[in-house]
Design a protein around this motif. Structure first.
Motif, PDB file in Angstrom:
ATOM      1  N   PRO A 163       0.832  -1.211   0.000  1.00 53.27           N
ATOM      2  CA  PRO A 163       0.000   0.000   0.000  1.00 53.27           C
ATOM      3  C   PRO A 163       0.868   1.263   0.000  1.00 53.27           C
ATOM      4  CG  PRO A 163      -0.671  -1.523   1.740  1.00 53.27           C
ATOM      5  CD  PRO A 163       0.596  -2.047   1.169  1.00 53.27           C
ATOM      6  N   GLY A 164       0.441   2.237  -0.737  1.00 45.80           N
ATOM      7  CA  GLY A 164       1.171   3.495  -0.820  1.00 45.80           C
ATOM      8  C   GLY A 164       2.194   3.503  -1.945  1.00 45.80           C
ATOM      9  N   LEU A 165       2.891   2.401  -2.140  1.00 45.52           N
ATOM     10  CA  LEU A 165       3.880   2.309  -3.213  1.00 45.52           C
ATOM     11  C   LEU A 165       3.275   1.768  -4.508  1.00 45.52           C
ATOM     12  CD1 LEU A 165       7.009   0.823  -1.401  1.00 45.52           C
ATOM     13  CD2 LEU A 165       6.593   3.189  -2.034  1.00 45.52           C
ATOM     14  N   ASN A 166       2.164   1.046  -4.364  1.00 46.79           N
ATOM     15  CA  ASN A 166       1.528   0.371  -5.501  1.00 46.79           C
ATOM     16  C   ASN A 166       2.534  -0.485  -6.265  1.00 46.79           C
ATOM     17  OD1 ASN A 166      -0.980   1.380  -4.924  1.00 46.79           O
ATOM     18  ND2 ASN A 166      -0.685   3.192  -6.217  1.00 46.79           N
TER      19      ASN A 166
END
Length: 144
Positions: free
Chosen positions: A43-46
């Motif tokens: 999550p957040g970095l994808n």
């Protein structure tokens, strides 16, 4: 207990996806690559992450385990009859991933970015598409 090749073939026919035919090998290798490189998305970095990056965080033992999993893909490619050059490229990918992945901290970032198993899957797919076109898949379905 030793199992003869004929016995293995009978057992393999009973278990879906375990056969020696190129389509079964392709499904196995694609599933292994997904497990090793794209198990879930951070999550957040994808960015997808798999067992290769996670197990590689464990010093020494993790690198040995991920090298063995990568070597299994090379072994499957050898069983498909791929050329020595292709096998050497694949072994080189696993070797670079293992050697640089063994460096503390820097190696963990390298494991996250290099993805040797994905590179090796591309080499195998190219071979299968050229020599066994009946195994080609689009979105999980066999194309004929």
């Amino acid at each position: 207990m030793a199992v003869s090749p004929n016995q293995f073939d009978r057992y393999a026919e009973a278990i879906p996806g375990l056969g020696r035919d190129p389509a079964a090998v392709r499904r196995r290798i694609e599933a292994a690559e997904a497990l090793l490189e794209r198990m879930f998305v951070v999550p957040g970095l994808n960015r997808p992450v798999g067992l290769d990056s996670i197990v590689g965080l464990v010093p020494v033992i993790g690198d040995v385990i991920t090298a063995a999993m990568g070597a299994w893909l090379v072994w499957e490619a050898r069983n498909l009859g791929m050329s020595k050059f292709q096998l050497a490229r694949m072994a080189g990918n696993v070797g670079v991933d293992t050697l640089l992945g063994a460096v503390p901290l820097v190696g963990d970032v390298f494991d996250f970015a290099f993805r040797s198993n994905t590179r090796n899957l591309r080499i195998i797919r190219r071979h299968l598409d050229r020599h066994h076109p009946a195994t080609a898949t689009i979105d999980g379905e066999v194309v004929r």
